[in-house]
Design a protein around this motif. Structure first.
Motif, PDB file in Angstrom:
ATOM      1  N   UNK A 188       0.833  -1.209   0.000  1.00 21.47           N
ATOM      2  CA  UNK A 188       0.000   0.000   0.000  1.00 21.47           C
ATOM      3  C   UNK A 188       0.862   1.252   0.000  1.00 21.47           C
ATOM      4  N   UNK A 189       0.341   2.335  -0.556  1.00 22.37           N
ATOM      5  CA  UNK A 189       1.055   3.604  -0.543  1.00 22.37           C
ATOM      6  C   UNK A 189       0.525   4.477   0.581  1.00 22.37           C
ATOM      7  N   UNK A 190       1.379   5.360   1.075  1.00 21.24           N
ATOM      8  CA  UNK A 190       0.959   6.257   2.150  1.00 21.24           C
ATOM      9  C   UNK A 190       0.247   7.496   1.615  1.00 21.24           C
ATOM     10  N   UNK A 191       0.302   7.710   0.297  1.00 20.28           N
ATOM     11  CA  UNK A 191      -0.337   8.874  -0.308  1.00 20.28           C
ATOM     12  C   UNK A 191      -1.391   8.469  -1.319  1.00 20.28           C
ATOM     13  N   UNK A 192      -1.719   9.399  -2.210  1.00 22.03           N
ATOM     14  CA  UNK A 192      -2.746   9.147  -3.224  1.00 22.03           C
ATOM     15  C   UNK A 192      -2.171   8.583  -4.521  1.00 22.03           C
ATOM     16  N   UNK A 193      -0.851   8.723  -4.715  1.00 24.39           N
ATOM     17  CA  UNK A 193      -0.222   8.308  -5.964  1.00 24.39           C
ATOM     18  C   UNK A 193       0.046   6.810  -5.976  1.00 24.39           C
ATOM     19  N   UNK A 194      -0.439   6.119  -7.011  1.00 26.32           N
ATOM     20  CA  UNK A 194      -0.119   4.695  -7.211  1.00 26.32           C
ATOM     21  C   UNK A 194       1.009   4.572  -8.222  1.00 26.32           C
ATOM     22  N   UNK A 195       1.837   3.537  -8.059  1.00 30.99           N
ATOM     23  CA  UNK A 195       3.065   3.410  -8.857  1.00 30.99           C
ATOM     24  C   UNK A 195       3.223   1.980  -9.346  1.00 30.99           C
TER      25      UNK A 195
END
Length: 486
Positions: A452-459
């Motif tokens: 999971x990411x800590x922000x809104x941006x997926x990578x």
């Protein structure tokens, strides 16, 4: 009317029906199962892990003596482990990689937040902050120092290792005189020995394109800084860079006289982003399409980076639309709409993959981030679907950023659910099993390489990109993925 008489006795008819069922129904079920599951060769993966990487610490003189073949616009890509000196175990190397990964993702999210806040301030009439107060993440210390290539700098050309980073724009190299430089594999570049080095004046359009710039008696000064305190500061200039047999003149580069960091021997960084100062943008026509292929670091092989005509997407590529986020022009956004596990789409709102009118969110393809990061809602749904399809595999405790791990010791091969990315145009990219279930040690611990990411941006990270030729076509606004085209 006479009743219809069976020509075949009832018992024989039942047997015939059973045979027909096995012939026609069973193959369809097997085909469906094959489409929903991949076979992972555990034994082969562990054999690769147990082999130490070959260290490639070669210098200009060694390269000249070895008569390394050259190609126009085509460069070899080496992974970080090929440059590390020392007998580090695979387990140690991958844990350190995940630490760099976490710093990278946090820094990218900080960069996005800072950029979006600056945009809001400018819209509200506040002036742009002057001086060296910004943080530009282009970053080797943030995890982008995972893949390297060698490029000639100056005239005559002197080879240097450069980090490849699709998540940044500025091209820079360590330079003499060096007020403070870190150790690198090659001699530090000396601009006074190059006939093509030209300083840039403070008022030039190129200098104004820098996010963080200043002036001194030598002209335009740049700074790139990293979340862990690493940085590069120096003169901004134009120089000739040589790729294979192709010399590219008047490339805007940073000439770093004051640098700090642990950059694994690389002399600089090649920004491959979509911004105005990135190398592809500066190339013009030849930079409108470029491609790269990243190989698994445990494989012992190398990939390539290509520009120009040879970089056209190969046959068999899966294409998706390349999106532009007006608030973040560096990143390559893709039109991801869904993720599948075991041949079934995971139930998620499409909004989790989109960026909004403020520029927040979205999905990028990034060479510097190792592990694919998804918003929490998307990650947990995908993970739960994968776990539901692997109930027959023994679980193991989580490791580092991974919470879904398995003990596959004693197994030669295992079947695991397929994982796929699905795009706006309806096409799907089904990943090889080795691109999402990866070994964590030499004993047989494997983990699902998503987080999971800590922000809104997926990578979409480089582990998921391995062994695909990724083609960035900015002219046609397409990103292509071609399997096994390294």
């Amino acid at each position: 009317m006479e009743a219809f008489q069976l020509a075949v006795p009832f018992k024989e008819l039942v047997l015939l029906s059973l045979v027909c069922f096995l012939l026609f129904v069973t193959p369809a079920v097997s085909a469906e199962k094959r489409a929903a599951y991949h076979s992972l060769n555990v034994a082969a993966r562990l054999q690769e892990v147990r082999s130490q990487p070959v260290h490639l610490q070669h210098t200009n003189e060694q390269e000249e003596n070895q008569n390394v073949p050259r190609h126009p616009w085509k460069l070899q890509i080496l992974h970080r482990d090929a440059l590390i000196v020392g007998n580090l175990t695979y387990q140690h190397r991958i844990i350190e990689r995940l630490k760099r990964e976490s710093r990278r993702v946090k820094a990218l999210n900080r960069r996005m937040e800072k950029k979006l806040n600056k945009g809001k301030e400018m819209m509200n009439g506040k002036s742009k902050t002057e001086g060296f107060s910004g943080v530009v993440i282009s970053g080797m210390a943030e995890g982008s120092g995972e893949y390297f290539t060698r490029i000639g700098v100056g005239t005559p050309a002197r080879e240097q290792y450069f980090v490849l980073d699709t998540g940044s724009d500025v091209v820079w190299v360590q330079c003499q005189p060096c007020n403070d430089c870190y150790d690198q594999a090659d001699p530090v570049f000396d601009p006074s020995s190059s006939a093509s080095f030209t300083s840039i004046s403070c008022g030039s359009p190129v200098c104004n394109e820098l996010d963080v710039a200043d002036c001194n008696s030598r002209g335009c000064v740049y700074q790139v800084a990293y979340g862990d305190g690493s940085y590069s500061i120096g003169s901004f200039a134009t120089e000739t860079l040589t790729f294979g047999t192709t010399a590219v003149q008047n490339v805007g580069i940073g000439c770093g006289h004051d640098n700090k960091g642990l950059f694994v021997g690389a002399g600089g960084l090649l920004g491959l982003g979509a911004g105005r100062l990135s190398f592809p943008t500066q190339l013009g026509t030849y930079g409108k399409v470029f491609s790269y292929c990243l190989v698994d670091r445990a494989s012992g092989s190398s990939g390539t980076l290509e520009f120009g005509p040879a970089s056209e997407p190969p046959a068999g590529s899966v294409f998706t639309q390349l999106l532009r986020n007006p608030q973040m022009d560096t990143f390559y956004y893709v039109s991801l709409t869904a993720i599948s596990v075991g041949g079934l789409l995971v139930s998620l709102p499409q909004s989790v993959f989109e960026f909004d009118e403020t520029g927040q969110g979205g999905v990028i393809v990034d060479s510097g981030t190792s592990v694919t990061r998804l918003q929490k809602e998307a990650y947990e749904a995908m993970r739960d679907a994968f776990v539901a399809g692997t109930t027959d595999l023994p679980r193991a405790p989580g490791i580092a950023i991974f919470d879904t791990c398995y003990d596959l010791s004693g197994h030669q091969t295992v079947s695991v659910p397929t994982v796929g990315f699905h795009f706006l145009n309806g096409v799907g990219l089904i990943l090889p099993a080795g691109n999402y279930l990866i070994p964590m040690d030499s004993k047989g611990t494997f983990c699902l390489a998503f987080a999971p990411t800590s922000g809104d941006l997926s990578i979409i990270g480089n582990i998921q990109q391995q062994h695909f030729r990724v083609s960035i076509d900015s002219e046609s606004s397409l990103v292509g993925f071609a399997p096994n085209q390294c």
